[in-house]
Design a protein around this motif. Structure first.
Motif, PDB file in Angstrom:
ATOM      1  N   HIS A   1       0.837  -1.205   0.000  1.00  0.00           N
ATOM      2  CA  HIS A   1       0.000   0.000   0.000  1.00  0.00           C
ATOM      3  C   HIS A   1       0.869   1.252   0.000  1.00  0.00           C
ATOM      4  O   HIS A   1       0.589   2.221  -0.721  1.00  0.00           O
ATOM      5  N   GLU A   2       1.923   1.224   0.819  1.00  0.00           N
ATOM      6  CA  GLU A   2       2.808   2.389   0.924  1.00  0.00           C
ATOM      7  C   GLU A   2       3.503   2.655  -0.405  1.00  0.00           C
ATOM      8  O   GLU A   2       3.632   3.809  -0.839  1.00  0.00           O
ATOM      9  N   ALA A   3       3.944   1.593  -1.081  1.00  0.00           N
ATOM     10  CA  ALA A   3       4.608   1.760  -2.367  1.00  0.00           C
ATOM     11  C   ALA A   3       3.639   2.278  -3.431  1.00  0.00           C
ATOM     12  O   ALA A   3       3.991   3.138  -4.250  1.00  0.00           O
ATOM     13  N   LEU A   4       2.404   1.764  -3.434  1.00  0.00           N
ATOM     14  CA  LEU A   4       1.423   2.274  -4.388  1.00  0.00           C
ATOM     15  C   LEU A   4       1.095   3.737  -4.118  1.00  0.00           C
ATOM     16  O   LEU A   4       0.870   4.518  -5.049  1.00  0.00           O
ATOM     17  N   ALA A   5       1.068   4.119  -2.843  1.00  0.00           N
ATOM     18  CA  ALA A   5       0.820   5.524  -2.508  1.00  0.00           C
ATOM     19  C   ALA A   5       1.941   6.407  -3.047  1.00  0.00           C
ATOM     20  O   ALA A   5       1.698   7.526  -3.524  1.00  0.00           O
ATOM     21  N   ARG A   6       3.177   5.909  -3.001  1.00  0.00           N
ATOM     22  CA  ARG A   6       4.294   6.673  -3.561  1.00  0.00           C
ATOM     23  C   ARG A   6       4.151   6.793  -5.079  1.00  0.00           C
ATOM     24  O   ARG A   6       4.463   7.836  -5.658  1.00  0.00           O
ATOM     25  N   ALA A   7       3.683   5.733  -5.701  1.00  0.00           N
ATOM     26  CA  ALA A   7       3.456   5.795  -7.153  1.00  0.00           C
ATOM     27  C   ALA A   7       2.401   6.841  -7.487  1.00  0.00           C
ATOM     28  O   ALA A   7       2.555   7.619  -8.435  1.00  0.00           O
ATOM     29  N   ASP A   8       1.328   6.870  -6.692  1.00  0.00           N
ATOM     30  CA  ASP A   8       0.258   7.834  -6.936  1.00  0.00           C
ATOM     31  C   ASP A   8       0.728   9.268  -6.716  1.00  0.00           C
ATOM     32  O   ASP A   8       0.163  10.204  -7.299  1.00  0.00           O
ATOM     33  N   ALA A   9       1.735   9.434  -5.865  1.00  0.00           N
ATOM     34  CA  ALA A   9       2.218  10.779  -5.546  1.00  0.00           C
ATOM     35  C   ALA A   9       3.116  11.357  -6.633  1.00  0.00           C
ATOM     36  O   ALA A   9       3.391  12.559  -6.639  1.00  0.00           O
ATOM     37  N   VAL A  10       3.571  10.500  -7.546  1.00  0.00           N
ATOM     38  CA  VAL A  10       4.428  10.976  -8.634  1.00  0.00           C
ATOM     39  C   VAL A  10       3.553  11.651  -9.689  1.00  0.00           C
ATOM     40  O   VAL A  10       2.619  11.049 -10.212  1.00  0.00           O
ATOM     41  N   THR A  11       3.862  12.900  -9.981  1.00  0.00           N
ATOM     42  CA  THR A  11       3.073  13.641 -10.959  1.00  0.00           C
ATOM     43  C   THR A  11       3.886  13.850 -12.237  1.00  0.00           C
ATOM     44  O   THR A  11       5.110  13.719 -12.242  1.00  0.00           O
ATOM     45  N   GLY A  12       3.188  14.187 -13.298  1.00  0.00           N
ATOM     46  CA  GLY A  12       3.855  14.482 -14.551  1.00  0.00           C
ATOM     47  C   GLY A  12       3.979  13.265 -15.445  1.00  0.00           C
ATOM     48  O   GLY A  12       3.742  12.122 -15.027  1.00  0.00           O
ATOM     49  N   SER A  13       4.357  13.512 -16.689  1.00  0.00           N
ATOM     50  CA  SER A  13       4.474  12.438 -17.670  1.00  0.00           C
ATOM     51  C   SER A  13       5.854  12.392 -18.318  1.00  0.00           C
ATOM     52  O   SER A  13       6.014  11.785 -19.383  1.00  0.00           O
ATOM     53  N   SER A  14       6.819  13.019 -17.678  1.00  0.00           N
ATOM     54  CA  SER A  14       8.180  12.992 -18.213  1.00  0.00           C
ATOM     55  C   SER A  14       8.749  11.585 -18.086  1.00  0.00           C
ATOM     56  O   SER A  14       8.256  10.773 -17.289  1.00  0.00           O
ATOM     57  N   PRO A  15       9.790  11.260 -18.853  1.00  0.00           N
ATOM     58  CA  PRO A  15      10.406   9.932 -18.709  1.00  0.00           C
ATOM     59  C   PRO A  15      10.844   9.636 -17.280  1.00  0.00           C
ATOM     60  O   PRO A  15      10.685   8.502 -16.810  1.00  0.00           O
TER      61      PRO A  15
END
Length: 225
Positions: free
Chosen positions: A105-119
């Motif tokens: 859950h914590e790792a998925l939350a970190r993924a959700d916190a990443v914004t933008g579409s850059s490489p």
């Protein structure tokens, strides 16, 4: 790692389940329930044995390590300390399925916190999702080791011992879905509905979306646990 059968509460789909009374429930829900393929399969199987997952802290007090980690996270909002605490729990007791689930859950939350579409953003997001997937897979594998081979029973959410396993399985489905592997996500959801037909987590709402191959990003998903 044995599993114990809860001999006092076998699962009878005709006594509890989704055969809803149209006079008591929303008519649309009643119609939907009659069409669920997974529920038809559960009913066809009839009465099944209900099992309890092993307690990784047999004989311990109610103050288990994960509870302390969650309490500290709520008080401090320190995600790094929380992540470190989860690792310490996993390292100390690999059988703690809930630690694996909450790590996912914590790792998925970190993924959700990443914004933008850059490489760079895409790489960071993908790395966090893959990390979550690994945590969930490990938690599910630990749970499955405690079950008999060719397990056909039920693991009901009403038994608190089973909830960590369900949290890990739910997260596994979400991770596969997030990665765009709809087939694996659908299989994970169907398996979870088979072992816990009461579906306290609302997985039945995810399944048609996954089967329709709707991307995870277009749906608001809650862990429901």
């Amino acid at each position: 790692m044995p599993a114990w059968r809860n001999t006092g509460s076998d699962y009878d789909p005709h006594a509890h389940g989704w055969d809803l009374d149209p006079d008591e429930y929303d008519a649309e829900l009643v119609r939907e329930a009659q069409q669920w393929t997974w529920w038809k399969r559960v009913k066809a199987a009839g009465i099944r044995q209900s099992w309890l997952m092993p307690d990784p802290y047999v004989g311990a007090s109610s103050d288990v390590p994960l509870d302390r980690a969650l309490d500290n996270r709520e008080r401090s909002s320190d995600r790094n300390t929380y992540r470190k605490a989860l690792k310490e729990i996993r390292d100390a007791n690999y059988r703690d399925i809930d630690a694996w689930a909450h790590s996912g859950h914590e790792a998925l939350a970190r993924a959700d916190a990443v914004t933008g579409s850059s490489p760079t953003a895409r790489r960071r997001r993908s790395a966090a999702i893959m990390e979550a997937l690994g945590f969930y897979q490990t938690g599910v594998a630990v749970g499955e080791l405690s079950l008999p081979s060719r397990f056909t029973g039920a693991l009901l959410w009403s038994s608190t011992e089973n909830r960590p396993f369900h949290r890990a399985r739910h997260g596994l489905a979400l991770a596969w879905w997030r990665l765009g592997d709809f087939d694996k996500a659908a299989t994970a959801l169907k398996t979870s509905l088979w072992i816990n037909p009461d579906d306290n987590q609302g997985l039945r709402e995810h399944l048609p979306l996954v089967e329709a191959r709707i991307p995870y990003e277009k749906v608001v998903v809650d862990f429901g646990d």
